[in-house]
Design a protein around this motif. Structure first.
Motif, PDB file in Angstrom:
ATOM      1  N   SER A  40      37.589  44.690  37.526  1.00 30.93           N
ATOM      2  CA  SER A  40      37.401  45.853  38.383  1.00 30.93           C
ATOM      3  C   SER A  40      37.930  47.079  37.652  1.00 30.93           C
ATOM      4  CB  SER A  40      38.169  45.667  39.703  1.00 30.93           C
ATOM      5  OG  SER A  40      39.569  45.659  39.451  1.00 30.93           O
ATOM      6  N   ASP A  41      37.769  48.241  38.273  1.00 26.54           N
ATOM      7  CA  ASP A  41      38.324  49.446  37.658  1.00 26.54           C
ATOM      8  C   ASP A  41      39.839  49.325  37.508  1.00 26.54           C
ATOM      9  OD1 ASP A  41      38.805  49.575  40.391  1.00 26.54           O
ATOM     10  OD2 ASP A  41      37.645  51.394  40.715  1.00 26.54           O
ATOM     11  N   ALA A  42      40.501  48.674  38.473  1.00 27.50           N
ATOM     12  CA  ALA A  42      41.945  48.472  38.369  1.00 27.50           C
ATOM     13  C   ALA A  42      42.283  47.568  37.184  1.00 27.50           C
ATOM     14  CB  ALA A  42      42.490  47.867  39.660  1.00 27.50           C
ATOM     15  N   THR A  43      41.429  46.569  36.959  1.00 26.05           N
ATOM     16  CA  THR A  43      41.649  45.635  35.850  1.00 26.05           C
ATOM     17  C   THR A  43      41.557  46.338  34.512  1.00 26.05           C
ATOM     18  OG1 THR A  43      40.657  43.863  37.172  1.00 26.05           O
ATOM     19  CG2 THR A  43      40.923  43.459  34.819  1.00 26.05           C
ATOM     20  N   SER A  81      31.086  47.648  29.965  1.00 23.84           N
ATOM     21  CA  SER A  81      30.722  46.342  30.522  1.00 23.84           C
ATOM     22  C   SER A  81      30.667  46.439  32.046  1.00 23.84           C
ATOM     23  CB  SER A  81      31.744  45.281  30.096  1.00 23.84           C
ATOM     24  OG  SER A  81      33.038  45.629  30.568  1.00 23.84           O
ATOM     25  N   ASP A  82      30.191  45.388  32.687  1.00 28.08           N
ATOM     26  CA  ASP A  82      30.096  45.378  34.144  1.00 28.08           C
ATOM     27  C   ASP A  82      31.489  45.212  34.764  1.00 28.08           C
ATOM     28  OD1 ASP A  82      27.340  45.628  34.099  1.00 28.08           O
ATOM     29  OD2 ASP A  82      27.010  43.455  34.082  1.00 28.08           O
ATOM     30  N   TYR A  83      31.749  45.985  35.798  1.00 35.42           N
ATOM     31  CA  TYR A  83      33.007  45.845  36.523  1.00 35.42           C
ATOM     32  C   TYR A  83      32.825  46.398  37.934  1.00 35.42           C
ATOM     33  CZ  TYR A  83      33.715  50.834  35.454  1.00 35.42           C
ATOM     34  OH  TYR A  83      33.564  52.199  35.351  1.00 35.42           O
ATOM     35  N   LYS A  84      33.696  45.955  38.821  1.00 38.66           N
ATOM     36  CA  LYS A  84      33.604  46.365  40.226  1.00 38.66           C
ATOM     37  C   LYS A  84      34.353  47.677  40.456  1.00 38.66           C
ATOM     38  CE  LYS A  84      35.259  42.433  41.727  1.00 38.66           C
ATOM     39  NZ  LYS A  84      35.148  41.578  40.511  1.00 38.66           N
ATOM     40  N   ILE A  85      33.790  48.519  41.290  1.00 35.70           N
ATOM     41  CA  ILE A  85      34.436  49.768  41.692  1.00 35.70           C
ATOM     42  C   ILE A  85      35.221  49.512  42.978  1.00 35.70           C
ATOM     43  CG2 ILE A  85      34.109  52.169  42.365  1.00 35.70           C
ATOM     44  CD1 ILE A  85      33.361  51.647  39.490  1.00 35.70           C
ATOM     45  N   THR A  86      36.489  49.827  42.978  1.00 37.53           N
ATOM     46  CA  THR A  86      37.311  49.654  44.172  1.00 37.53           C
ATOM     47  C   THR A  86      37.521  51.023  44.829  1.00 37.53           C
ATOM     48  OG1 THR A  86      39.419  49.894  42.972  1.00 37.53           O
ATOM     49  CG2 THR A  86      38.436  47.683  43.057  1.00 37.53           C
ATOM     50  N   ASN A  87      38.622  51.165  45.542  1.00 37.65           N
ATOM     51  CA  ASN A  87      38.881  52.421  46.241  1.00 37.65           C
ATOM     52  C   ASN A  87      39.649  53.434  45.395  1.00 37.65           C
ATOM     53  OD1 ASN A  87      41.271  51.034  46.170  1.00 37.65           O
ATOM     54  ND2 ASN A  87      41.680  51.142  48.366  1.00 37.65           N
ATOM     55  N   ILE A  88      39.768  53.181  44.105  1.00 33.13           N
ATOM     56  CA  ILE A  88      40.444  54.116  43.206  1.00 33.13           C
ATOM     57  C   ILE A  88      39.579  55.361  43.031  1.00 33.13           C
ATOM     58  CG2 ILE A  88      41.247  54.465  40.836  1.00 33.13           C
ATOM     59  CD1 ILE A  88      41.939  51.506  40.749  1.00 33.13           C
ATOM     60  N   PRO A 250      34.482  41.786  48.490  1.00 29.39           N
ATOM     61  CA  PRO A 250      33.615  41.935  47.317  1.00 29.39           C
ATOM     62  C   PRO A 250      34.258  42.781  46.221  1.00 29.39           C
ATOM     63  CG  PRO A 250      32.794  43.229  49.164  1.00 29.39           C
ATOM     64  CD  PRO A 250      33.877  42.350  49.699  1.00 29.39           C
ATOM     65  N   GLU A 251      35.216  43.642  46.598  1.00 29.82           N
ATOM     66  CA  GLU A 251      35.872  44.484  45.602  1.00 29.82           C
ATOM     67  C   GLU A 251      36.882  43.703  44.764  1.00 29.82           C
ATOM     68  OE1 GLU A 251      34.239  46.854  48.810  1.00 29.82           O
ATOM     69  OE2 GLU A 251      35.818  45.324  48.878  1.00 29.82           O
ATOM     70  N   TRP A 252      37.553  42.728  45.392  1.00 28.91           N
ATOM     71  CA  TRP A 252      38.693  42.097  44.727  1.00 28.91           C
ATOM     72  C   TRP A 252      38.489  40.632  44.372  1.00 28.91           C
ATOM     73  CZ3 TRP A 252      41.802  45.525  42.827  1.00 28.91           C
ATOM     74  CH2 TRP A 252      41.981  46.742  43.486  1.00 28.91           C
ATOM     75  N   CYS A 253      37.413  40.026  44.796  1.00 25.82           N
ATOM     76  CA  CYS A 253      37.165  38.627  44.444  1.00 25.82           C
ATOM     77  C   CYS A 253      35.779  38.474  43.835  1.00 25.82           C
ATOM     78  CB  CYS A 253      37.300  37.710  45.658  1.00 25.82           C
ATOM     79  SG  CYS A 253      37.113  35.949  45.231  1.00 25.82           S
ATOM     80  N   GLY A 254      35.733  38.014  42.591  1.00 24.37           N
ATOM     81  CA  GLY A 254      34.455  37.866  41.909  1.00 24.37           C
ATOM     82  C   GLY A 254      33.581  36.769  42.487  1.00 24.37           C
ATOM     83  N   PHE A 255      34.177  35.899  43.288  1.00 18.12           N
ATOM     84  CA  PHE A 255      33.423  34.777  43.852  1.00 18.12           C
ATOM     85  C   PHE A 255      32.884  35.069  45.254  1.00 18.12           C
ATOM     86  CE2 PHE A 255      36.939  33.160  41.180  1.00 18.12           C
ATOM     87  CZ  PHE A 255      36.171  32.743  40.093  1.00 18.12           C
TER      88      PHE A 255
END
Length: 268
Positions: A40-43, A81-88, A250-255
């Protein structure tokens, strides 16, 4: 968890034990469907700051401006690369990167004993046997100095609660046990979280966690139960699910898409 059937060894990481505590099914899918585990963006913020810290501690850079350049370059590469956008707040990420880097450089670095090892991999026996399998711990320490002081770098939304981490955090137990088994020093291993808070003004925190042989024996008890249950249930069968954690989203779990999301729950 990784099972070596040829040599009858089960390898366990602290991150897998952490997933198991959050949601057993998340831990199982981490083994069977690793392709769904995405950042994710945090990662990538955290990974970039880690890269800058490693550059400083390894001696590749010494000045803050050079560290910040390493952080910025790594962040730019990771965003391709692909990554999830959270609330940041996305527009503030460059400021977060500078703020957290400065928090480390000014406040944490001066108390770190230099000359140690960065990104130190380990594989150590836990001296636990489960159904004929020996159990080993494996992982990578962010930093360990020559006196068995282990550091782990964290980028976090808020400060850590030292009392809570002292009571229950699994990572310090695993890493201090590994440091003890590596026998690189006669000193009793210590563990510190070096935390950079994700905000516009630099803020850091050093959280020491004490661990000893009593905690290591409790770790063996925990791991024995976890591995025993995993081997008995098998990785092909669904494990217990827990959607009460804030990480079940969906923001914090890839599964999410192959778990609760597959049932059309729409994060609710």
């Amino acid at each position: 968890m990784r099972v070596d059937t040829l040599n009858k060894i089960v390898y366990v990481r602290q991150s897998w034990l952490g997933d198991l505590a959050i949601c057993p099914e998340r831990a199982r899918l981490g083994v069977t469907r690793p392709e769904f585990r995405s950042g994710s963006d945090a990662t990538i913020i955290g990974t970039s700051v880690h890269t800058g810290i490693e550059a400083v501690l390894s001696g590749r850079t010494t000045e803050f401006a050079d560290m910040l350049e390493v952080v910025a370059n790594d962040y730019e590469a990771l965003t391709s690369s692909d990554y999830k956008i959270t609330n940041i707040i996305q527009e503030e990420i460059p400021q977060y990167l500078e703020s957290m880097s400065l928090a480390f450089y000014n406040n944490i670095l001066p108390v770190v004993s230099l000359g140690g090892q960065t990104e130190l991999p380990f594989k150590v026996p836990l001296n636990v046997d489960v159904n004929g399998y020996a159990v080993w711990l494996e992982g990578t320490m962010d930093y360990m100095d020559s006196n068995n002081n282990v550091w782990d770098w964290k980028t976090a939304k808020r400060a850590y609660n030292q009392k809570s981490k002292q009571k229950s955090a699994i990572q310090p137990t695993v890493y201090t046990y590994a440091a003890h088994m590596l026998e690189q020093s006669e000193q009793q291993p210590t563990f510190n979280y070096g935390i950079m808070i994700r905000q516009l003004e630099p803020k850091s925190q050093i959280v020491p966690i004490m661990r000893d042989v009593n905690h290591w024996n409790w770790l063996k008890h925990q791991v024995r139960g976890a591995v025993s249950t995993a081997l008995r249930t098998g990785l092909d069968n669904q494990w217990i699910t827990n959607d009460e954690s804030a990480l079940c989203s969906p923001e914090w779990c890839g599964f999410w898409s192959i778990c609760k999301g597959a049932y059309g729950c729409n994060n609710g």
